[in-house]
Design a protein around this motif. Structure first.
Motif, PDB file in Angstrom:
ATOM      1  N   LYS A  43       3.506  -4.002  19.231  1.00  0.00           N
ATOM      2  CA  LYS A  43       4.577  -4.948  18.892  1.00  0.00           C
ATOM      3  C   LYS A  43       4.394  -5.611  17.527  1.00  0.00           C
ATOM      4  O   LYS A  43       5.164  -6.508  17.159  1.00  0.00           O
ATOM      5  CB  LYS A  43       4.696  -6.037  19.971  1.00  0.00           C
ATOM      6  CG  LYS A  43       5.071  -5.490  21.353  1.00  0.00           C
ATOM      7  CD  LYS A  43       5.234  -6.611  22.356  1.00  0.00           C
ATOM      8  CE  LYS A  43       5.616  -6.055  23.727  1.00  0.00           C
ATOM      9  NZ  LYS A  43       5.791  -7.117  24.749  1.00  0.00           N
ATOM     10  N   ILE A  44       3.401  -5.160  16.776  1.00  0.00           N
ATOM     11  CA  ILE A  44       3.174  -5.678  15.421  1.00  0.00           C
ATOM     12  C   ILE A  44       3.885  -4.777  14.422  1.00  0.00           C
ATOM     13  O   ILE A  44       3.817  -3.553  14.528  1.00  0.00           O
ATOM     14  CB  ILE A  44       1.675  -5.744  15.090  1.00  0.00           C
ATOM     15  CG1 ILE A  44       0.937  -6.631  16.088  1.00  0.00           C
ATOM     16  CG2 ILE A  44       1.452  -6.271  13.671  1.00  0.00           C
ATOM     17  CD1 ILE A  44      -0.569  -6.612  15.927  1.00  0.00           C
ATOM     18  N   ASP A  45       4.565  -5.365  13.454  1.00  0.00           N
ATOM     19  CA  ASP A  45       5.202  -4.583  12.398  1.00  0.00           C
ATOM     20  C   ASP A  45       4.139  -4.071  11.432  1.00  0.00           C
ATOM     21  O   ASP A  45       3.311  -4.847  10.933  1.00  0.00           O
ATOM     22  CB  ASP A  45       6.213  -5.450  11.636  1.00  0.00           C
ATOM     23  CG  ASP A  45       7.426  -5.799  12.481  1.00  0.00           C
ATOM     24  OD1 ASP A  45       8.062  -4.870  12.998  1.00  0.00           O
ATOM     25  OD2 ASP A  45       7.724  -7.002  12.644  1.00  0.00           O
ATOM     26  N   VAL A  46       4.178  -2.775  11.170  1.00  0.00           N
ATOM     27  CA  VAL A  46       3.146  -2.137  10.359  1.00  0.00           C
ATOM     28  C   VAL A  46       3.789  -1.398   9.187  1.00  0.00           C
ATOM     29  O   VAL A  46       4.731  -0.625   9.367  1.00  0.00           O
ATOM     30  CB  VAL A  46       2.322  -1.136  11.202  1.00  0.00           C
ATOM     31  CG1 VAL A  46       1.318  -0.409  10.324  1.00  0.00           C
ATOM     32  CG2 VAL A  46       1.620  -1.863  12.337  1.00  0.00           C
ATOM     33  N   MET A  47       3.261  -1.647   7.984  1.00  0.00           N
ATOM     34  CA  MET A  47       3.743  -0.960   6.790  1.00  0.00           C
ATOM     35  C   MET A  47       2.601  -0.196   6.122  1.00  0.00           C
ATOM     36  O   MET A  47       1.681  -0.789   5.560  1.00  0.00           O
ATOM     37  CB  MET A  47       4.320  -1.968   5.789  1.00  0.00           C
ATOM     38  CG  MET A  47       4.710  -1.342   4.441  1.00  0.00           C
ATOM     39  SD  MET A  47       5.940  -0.004   4.535  1.00  0.00           S
ATOM     40  CE  MET A  47       7.435  -0.953   4.870  1.00  0.00           C
ATOM     41  N   PRO A  48       2.611   1.140   6.170  1.00  0.00           N
ATOM     42  CA  PRO A  48       1.635   1.933   5.410  1.00  0.00           C
ATOM     43  C   PRO A  48       2.014   1.956   3.924  1.00  0.00           C
ATOM     44  O   PRO A  48       3.199   2.038   3.580  1.00  0.00           O
ATOM     45  CB  PRO A  48       1.758   3.327   6.023  1.00  0.00           C
ATOM     46  CG  PRO A  48       2.556   3.148   7.280  1.00  0.00           C
ATOM     47  CD  PRO A  48       3.439   1.977   7.040  1.00  0.00           C
ATOM     48  N   MET A  49       1.022   1.891   3.078  1.00  0.00           N
ATOM     49  CA  MET A  49       1.233   1.920   1.634  1.00  0.00           C
ATOM     50  C   MET A  49       0.150   2.771   0.969  1.00  0.00           C
ATOM     51  O   MET A  49      -0.869   3.085   1.577  1.00  0.00           O
ATOM     52  CB  MET A  49       1.174   0.496   1.049  1.00  0.00           C
ATOM     53  CG  MET A  49       2.253  -0.446   1.475  1.00  0.00           C
ATOM     54  SD  MET A  49       2.085  -2.053   0.631  1.00  0.00           S
ATOM     55  CE  MET A  49       2.195  -1.551  -1.108  1.00  0.00           C
ATOM     56  N   TYR A  50       0.410   3.125  -0.284  1.00  0.00           N
ATOM     57  CA  TYR A  50      -0.640   3.770  -1.062  1.00  0.00           C
ATOM     58  C   TYR A  50      -1.797   2.793  -1.262  1.00  0.00           C
ATOM     59  O   TYR A  50      -1.591   1.596  -1.460  1.00  0.00           O
ATOM     60  CB  TYR A  50      -0.112   4.214  -2.423  1.00  0.00           C
ATOM     61  CG  TYR A  50       0.832   5.388  -2.371  1.00  0.00           C
ATOM     62  CD1 TYR A  50       0.504   6.552  -1.697  1.00  0.00           C
ATOM     63  CD2 TYR A  50       2.063   5.336  -3.034  1.00  0.00           C
ATOM     64  CE1 TYR A  50       1.382   7.630  -1.658  1.00  0.00           C
ATOM     65  CE2 TYR A  50       2.945   6.402  -3.004  1.00  0.00           C
ATOM     66  CZ  TYR A  50       2.590   7.551  -2.306  1.00  0.00           C
ATOM     67  OH  TYR A  50       3.462   8.610  -2.264  1.00  0.00           O
ATOM     68  N   HIS A  51      -3.002   3.320  -1.213  1.00  0.00           N
ATOM     69  CA  HIS A  51      -4.186   2.504  -1.461  1.00  0.00           C
ATOM     70  C   HIS A  51      -4.227   2.113  -2.940  1.00  0.00           C
ATOM     71  O   HIS A  51      -3.891   2.929  -3.812  1.00  0.00           O
ATOM     72  CB  HIS A  51      -5.448   3.287  -1.082  1.00  0.00           C
ATOM     73  CG  HIS A  51      -6.662   2.450  -0.933  1.00  0.00           C
ATOM     74  ND1 HIS A  51      -7.324   1.879  -1.992  1.00  0.00           N
ATOM     75  CD2 HIS A  51      -7.350   2.068   0.182  1.00  0.00           C
ATOM     76  CE1 HIS A  51      -8.370   1.203  -1.558  1.00  0.00           C
ATOM     77  NE2 HIS A  51      -8.409   1.290  -0.240  1.00  0.00           N
ATOM     78  N   PRO A  52      -4.620   0.876  -3.250  1.00  0.00           N
ATOM     79  CA  PRO A  52      -4.712   0.473  -4.667  1.00  0.00           C
ATOM     80  C   PRO A  52      -5.595   1.401  -5.502  1.00  0.00           C
ATOM     81  O   PRO A  52      -5.327   1.614  -6.689  1.00  0.00           O
ATOM     82  CB  PRO A  52      -5.306  -0.935  -4.582  1.00  0.00           C
ATOM     83  CG  PRO A  52      -4.862  -1.446  -3.257  1.00  0.00           C
ATOM     84  CD  PRO A  52      -4.865  -0.253  -2.347  1.00  0.00           C
ATOM     85  N   ALA A  53      -6.648   1.947  -4.898  1.00  0.00           N
ATOM     86  CA  ALA A  53      -7.509   2.877  -5.632  1.00  0.00           C
ATOM     87  C   ALA A  53      -6.733   4.115  -6.058  1.00  0.00           C
ATOM     88  O   ALA A  53      -6.935   4.663  -7.147  1.00  0.00           O
ATOM     89  CB  ALA A  53      -8.712   3.265  -4.775  1.00  0.00           C
ATOM     90  N   TYR A  54      -5.827   4.574  -5.193  1.00  0.00           N
ATOM     91  CA  TYR A  54      -4.970   5.715  -5.531  1.00  0.00           C
ATOM     92  C   TYR A  54      -4.007   5.347  -6.655  1.00  0.00           C
ATOM     93  O   TYR A  54      -3.765   6.149  -7.566  1.00  0.00           O
ATOM     94  CB  TYR A  54      -4.204   6.162  -4.296  1.00  0.00           C
ATOM     95  CG  TYR A  54      -3.147   7.220  -4.565  1.00  0.00           C
ATOM     96  CD1 TYR A  54      -3.506   8.547  -4.756  1.00  0.00           C
ATOM     97  CD2 TYR A  54      -1.796   6.871  -4.631  1.00  0.00           C
ATOM     98  CE1 TYR A  54      -2.543   9.517  -5.003  1.00  0.00           C
ATOM     99  CE2 TYR A  54      -0.833   7.831  -4.873  1.00  0.00           C
ATOM    100  CZ  TYR A  54      -1.207   9.150  -5.066  1.00  0.00           C
ATOM    101  OH  TYR A  54      -0.239  10.107  -5.320  1.00  0.00           O
ATOM    102  N   LEU A  55      -3.476   4.144  -6.598  1.00  0.00           N
ATOM    103  CA  LEU A  55      -2.533   3.700  -7.640  1.00  0.00           C
ATOM    104  C   LEU A  55      -3.216   3.564  -8.991  1.00  0.00           C
ATOM    105  O   LEU A  55      -2.572   3.758 -10.031  1.00  0.00           O
ATOM    106  CB  LEU A  55      -1.903   2.360  -7.230  1.00  0.00           C
ATOM    107  CG  LEU A  55      -1.019   2.409  -5.979  1.00  0.00           C
ATOM    108  CD1 LEU A  55      -0.558   1.005  -5.612  1.00  0.00           C
ATOM    109  CD2 LEU A  55       0.189   3.319  -6.199  1.00  0.00           C
ATOM    110  N   LEU A  56      -4.497   3.257  -8.981  1.00  0.00           N
ATOM    111  CA  LEU A  56      -5.243   3.198 -10.245  1.00  0.00           C
ATOM    112  C   LEU A  56      -5.369   4.589 -10.864  1.00  0.00           C
ATOM    113  O   LEU A  56      -5.368   4.731 -12.091  1.00  0.00           O
ATOM    114  CB  LEU A  56      -6.631   2.607 -10.012  1.00  0.00           C
ATOM    115  CG  LEU A  56      -6.682   1.101  -9.705  1.00  0.00           C
ATOM    116  CD1 LEU A  56      -8.098   0.693  -9.312  1.00  0.00           C
ATOM    117  CD2 LEU A  56      -6.217   0.292 -10.915  1.00  0.00           C
ATOM    118  N   ARG A  57      -5.446   5.596 -10.005  1.00  0.00           N
ATOM    119  CA  ARG A  57      -5.544   6.976 -10.494  1.00  0.00           C
ATOM    120  C   ARG A  57      -4.174   7.572 -10.780  1.00  0.00           C
ATOM    121  O   ARG A  57      -4.038   8.462 -11.625  1.00  0.00           O
ATOM    122  CB  ARG A  57      -6.282   7.850  -9.468  1.00  0.00           C
ATOM    123  CG  ARG A  57      -7.691   7.415  -9.151  1.00  0.00           C
ATOM    124  CD  ARG A  57      -8.422   8.466  -8.331  1.00  0.00           C
ATOM    125  NE  ARG A  57      -7.750   8.761  -7.068  1.00  0.00           N
ATOM    126  CZ  ARG A  57      -7.997   8.150  -5.925  1.00  0.00           C
ATOM    127  NH1 ARG A  57      -8.894   7.163  -5.890  1.00  0.00           N
ATOM    128  NH2 ARG A  57      -7.357   8.495  -4.818  1.00  0.00           N
TER     129      ARG A  57
END
Length: 248
Positions: free
Chosen positions: A211-225
Motif C-alpha cells: 500500500k506504499i507508493d513506489v517510484m523507481p528511478m535511475y540511480h544517481p551514479a548512473y546519471l553521473l555516467r
C-alpha cells in the motif's frame, strides 16, 4: 593361524562383500541400493528441515525488532554474510525516521564504507541536488540501501546476497513506514517490486508495495555516467512532487 585358515578367512570376507579393509565411513553392505537411497533422502530431508527452521527463527527474530536500534543491532551481529568480512563499516541508514519519503539505493560505495553513512559520495551529492530541485531537503527523507555492506570492488550485489538480506530490508521499510519509497536503480527496484523488467521500463511509473507508493528511478551514479538521462530523472522527480502534494 595357519596359512590355509587365513586364506579361508579372506575368502569368507570376500563372499560376504568386504572388498576393502579400510573405507572413509562405515558401511552396511547388506543394505540394498533402495535402502541406501532412502537413507540419503532422509538425510537431505533433515537438512532441509533444519534450514527451514533456521529461516523461520530468523524471520521471528526480525519481526521482534520494535525499532531501528533493535534492527541495527541485529544486523550488526550477522556473522554469515561474506561481504561483511571485506567491508570496513556497516552502512545502516540515516535521515528523518518520521519523514514521508524513504530512499533505497543499491549498496554502499567506497566513501560510504569509509564513513559508515549512505550516499555521501558523488552520487549522494547528486541525490541531494535532485531532491532540492523539487524543494525537498535531504534532512526530510530517510536513506538506506538494499545491502548494508559494500560488496568487494563495488561489484553489483548477487541474487543470493539480496535474498538473504531482503527480510531485514523489508523490516526496515516497515519501521520507517513512509508514504513514498524511491527506488534508485535496478537492484533496488527488482528487490522490492520482484519484477523482471529493467529500470528503464520500471522508472517513471508508480507501483505499489504494501500500500506504499513506489517510484523507481535511475540511480544517481548512473546519471553521473549518463547525464543525458537527467531529463527522464527530472520527469520522475516531478511525479514525486505531485504525489506529495496530493498526499498532504
Amino acid at each position: 593361524m595357519e596359512k590355509d585358515q587365513k586364506i579361508s578367512l579372506l575368502e569368507w570376507h570376500l563372499e560376504a562383500g568386504a572388498y576393502s579393509l579400510i573405507d572413509e565411513k562405515p558401511q552396511d553392505l547388506t543394505l540394498s541400493d533402495l535402502t541406501s537411497q532412502n537413507i540419503a533422502q532422509n538425510q537431505q530431508d533433515e537438512k532441509n528441515t533444519t534450514n527451514a527452521t533456521k529461516a523461520q527463527n530468523t524471520k521471528q527474530v526480525i519481526e521482534n525488532c520494535n525499532n531501528l536500534s533493535d534492527l541495527k543491532n541485529l544486523i550488526s551481529r550477522i556473522e554469515t554474510f561474506n561481504i561483511k568480512k571485506t567491508a570496513k563499516n556497516m552502512v545502516f541508514g540515516s535521515g528523518n525516521e518520521n519523514g514521508d519519503i524513504m530512499v533505497i539505493g543499491e549498496a554502499p560505495g567506497s566513501e560510504e564504507d569509509d564513513l559508515g553513512m549512505p550516499f555521501v559520495g558523488a552520487a549522494g551529492k547528486l541525490l541531494d541536488k535532485m531532491l532540492h530541485s523539487i524543494e525537498i531537503s535531504r534532512s526530510e527523507v530517510y536513506v538506506t540501501n538494499v545491502l548494508p555492506w559494500r560488496p568487494p570492488a563495488n561489484r553489483k550485489p548477487t541474487p543470493s546476497e539480496i535474498e538473504v538480506f531482503l527480510p531485514y530490508l523489508l523490516k526496515h521499510i516497515d519501521l520507517i513506514d513512509p508514504k513514498i519509497v524511491i527506488l534508485l536503480g535496478g537492484t533496488a527496484a527488482s528487490a522490492i517490486l520482484n519484477l523482471e523488467e529493467g529500470i528503464t521500463k520500471l522508472r517513471g511509473k508508480w507501483h505499489k508495495f504494501n500500500k506504499i507508493d513506489v517510484m523507481p528511478m535511475y540511480h544517481p551514479a548512473y546519471l553521473l555516467r549518463q547525464p543525458s538521462q537527467k531529463k527522464q530523472a527530472w520527469a520522475d522527480l516531478l511525479e514525486i512532487k505531485n504525489k506529495l502534494i496530493n498526499l498532504i
